[in-house]
Design a protein around this motif. Structure first.
Motif, PDB file in Angstrom:
ATOM      1  N   THR A  97     -43.609   4.221 -18.072  1.00 10.69           N
ATOM      2  CA  THR A  97     -42.944   5.401 -17.514  1.00 10.69           C
ATOM      3  C   THR A  97     -43.898   6.219 -16.663  1.00 10.69           C
ATOM      4  O   THR A  97     -43.496   6.809 -15.661  1.00 10.69           O
ATOM      5  CB  THR A  97     -42.378   6.282 -18.647  1.00 10.69           C
ATOM      6  OG1 THR A  97     -41.517   5.498 -19.457  1.00 10.69           O
ATOM      7  CG2 THR A  97     -41.596   7.454 -18.083  1.00 10.69           C
ATOM      8  N   TYR A  98     -45.174   6.239 -17.050  1.00 10.75           N
ATOM      9  CA  TYR A  98     -46.153   7.054 -16.336  1.00 10.75           C
ATOM     10  C   TYR A  98     -47.380   6.215 -15.975  1.00 10.75           C
ATOM     11  O   TYR A  98     -47.727   5.265 -16.669  1.00 10.75           O
ATOM     12  CB  TYR A  98     -46.601   8.253 -17.181  1.00 10.75           C
ATOM     13  CG  TYR A  98     -45.521   9.270 -17.425  1.00 10.75           C
ATOM     14  CD1 TYR A  98     -45.336  10.342 -16.554  1.00 10.75           C
ATOM     15  CD2 TYR A  98     -44.666   9.165 -18.509  1.00 10.75           C
ATOM     16  CE1 TYR A  98     -44.345  11.275 -16.769  1.00 10.75           C
ATOM     17  CE2 TYR A  98     -43.662  10.092 -18.735  1.00 10.75           C
ATOM     18  CZ  TYR A  98     -43.510  11.141 -17.861  1.00 10.75           C
ATOM     19  OH  TYR A  98     -42.524  12.068 -18.065  1.00 10.75           O
ATOM     20  N   LYS A 100     -51.283   7.339 -14.073  1.00 14.88           N
ATOM     21  CA  LYS A 100     -52.066   8.329 -13.328  1.00 14.88           C
ATOM     22  C   LYS A 100     -52.554   7.782 -11.991  1.00 14.88           C
ATOM     23  O   LYS A 100     -52.967   8.545 -11.125  1.00 14.88           O
ATOM     24  CB  LYS A 100     -53.258   8.796 -14.162  1.00 14.88           C
ATOM     25  CG  LYS A 100     -54.355   7.763 -14.348  1.00 14.88           C
ATOM     26  CD  LYS A 100     -55.548   8.378 -15.066  1.00 14.88           C
ATOM     27  CE  LYS A 100     -56.708   7.390 -15.152  1.00 14.88           C
ATOM     28  NZ  LYS A 100     -57.897   8.001 -15.799  1.00 14.88           N
ATOM     29  N   SER A 103     -50.780   9.381  -9.207  1.00 17.55           N
ATOM     30  CA  SER A 103     -50.811  10.838  -9.220  1.00 17.55           C
ATOM     31  C   SER A 103     -52.157  11.336  -8.731  1.00 17.55           C
ATOM     32  O   SER A 103     -53.201  10.966  -9.274  1.00 17.55           O
ATOM     33  CB  SER A 103     -50.543  11.362 -10.637  1.00 17.55           C
ATOM     34  OG  SER A 103     -50.683  12.756 -10.683  1.00 17.55           O
ATOM     35  N   ASN A 113     -44.861  10.037 -12.751  1.00 18.51           N
ATOM     36  CA  ASN A 113     -43.630   9.624 -13.425  1.00 18.51           C
ATOM     37  C   ASN A 113     -42.966   8.517 -12.617  1.00 18.51           C
ATOM     38  O   ASN A 113     -42.295   8.770 -11.623  1.00 18.51           O
ATOM     39  CB  ASN A 113     -42.690  10.822 -13.576  1.00 18.51           C
ATOM     40  CG  ASN A 113     -41.469  10.504 -14.420  1.00 18.51           C
ATOM     41  OD1 ASN A 113     -41.091   9.349 -14.576  1.00 18.51           O
ATOM     42  ND2 ASN A 113     -40.859  11.534 -14.986  1.00 18.51           N
TER      43      ASN A 113
END
Length: 296
Positions: A97-98, A100, A103, A113
């Motif tokens: 789901t995630y 980094k 990001s 996300n």
């Protein structure tokens, strides 16, 4: 003889600051802190920018590994989820789901996300939008192959930053007439009248007559129509057939520019001051433009 005894004063062993000395000390410390804070913040931002570049380099390697296996880069679908397509090449679980990696640490509202597409990096679909084909790295109707980059992969932008906006529940209550420049980037701006050429739209998107109309989209596709850290821009009330309906602009929270992953896997920090001609040139894959190698 009368002897007068003068009472001796007790000498205190306590030593300390006077009020004036205390005030001076506090003032000096405050000045030192105020001088050091910008330097500390600058070091932190430099670290965040380098981490952001590291993420893009990993994505670049994954893109080429994907191309080696599939003989093409991710593309074709309009909402092309390249982040999901690259998961297995980045040691990210296919049902994760995630992550980094997607990001940027300077992007306040991007948390990697993958399910909701809340990521910091978007693929370039070029400058012009004739017939919704796109002339950039990402293909709307096909999958780009290495041979499609006539201008050279080192001269073609593949992925850049596009900051996330805050949650709608916050922005719905914001007075758009009282926003600072950074906050204005959370909204999409509309030209007063629709235009029919890329140049007219690019000119209109940077004028102070823009009308803020709606919350900007959180998408994973951006264009090179507007220079870095400009505004997302909507072409009037409807879409003319000869140019794009909206410009989704490369944006970052790094001072002075954005990180850009080129199609060859190299990563550069591109300044906001880059000329529009060069920004357009590296946005297209087959425009036959001559680009100075020191564009970044």
């Amino acid at each position: 003889m009368i002897v007068c005894k003068v009472p001796q004063q007790k000498v205190s062993n306590f030593s300390g600051f006077t009020m004036i000395e205390l005030i001076v000390s506090i003032t000096v410390i405050s000045i030192l802190i105020s001088l050091l804070m910008p330097a500390i913040q600058s070091v932190r931002e430099t670290s965040r920018r380098l981490e952001c570049q590291s993420h893009l380099k990993q994505i670049g390697i994954a893109l080429h590994n994907y191309h080696d296996v599939n003989s093409a880069f991710p593309g074709k679908q309009y909402w092309s989820r390249y982040d999901r397509a690259l998961s297995s090449y980045l040691e990210v679980s296919s049902d994760a789901t995630y992550s980094k990696i997607f990001s940027c640490p300077s992007d306040s509202y991007a948390f990697g996300n993958l399910k909701a597409g809340e990521i910091s990096y978007a693929m370039s679909d070029g400058v012009h939008d004739l017939r919704k084909i796109g002339d950039g790295f990402w293909g709307r109707s096909d999958f780009r192959k290495a041979r499609d980059f006539i201008d050279g992969m080192s001269q073609t932008a593949a992925i850049s930053e596009h900051i996330m906006r805050p949650d709608n529940s916050l922005l719905n209550s914001v007075d758009v007439t009282k926003l600072n420049r950074r906050e204005r980037r959370w909204f999409q701006h509309r030209l007063p009248q629709p235009v029919s050429t890329s140049k007219e739209m690019a000119d209109g998107c940077v004028t102070p007559t823009l009308l803020t109309t709606k919350i900007k989209p959180n998408v994973i596709i951006y264009s090179h129509l507007v220079k870095p850290n400009g505004f997302d821009c909507f072409n009037g009330y409807f879409q003319p057939q000869t140019t794009r309906a909206e410009a989704v602009t490369a944006m970052s929270d790094h001072p002075g520019g954005v990180n850009v992953l080129m199609a060859d896997g190299s990563v550069h920090f591109v300044a906001d001051t880059i000329s529009r001609e060069i920004w357009w040139a590296i946005g297209t894959r087959d425009g036959s433009e001559v680009v100075n190698s020191l564009f970044y």
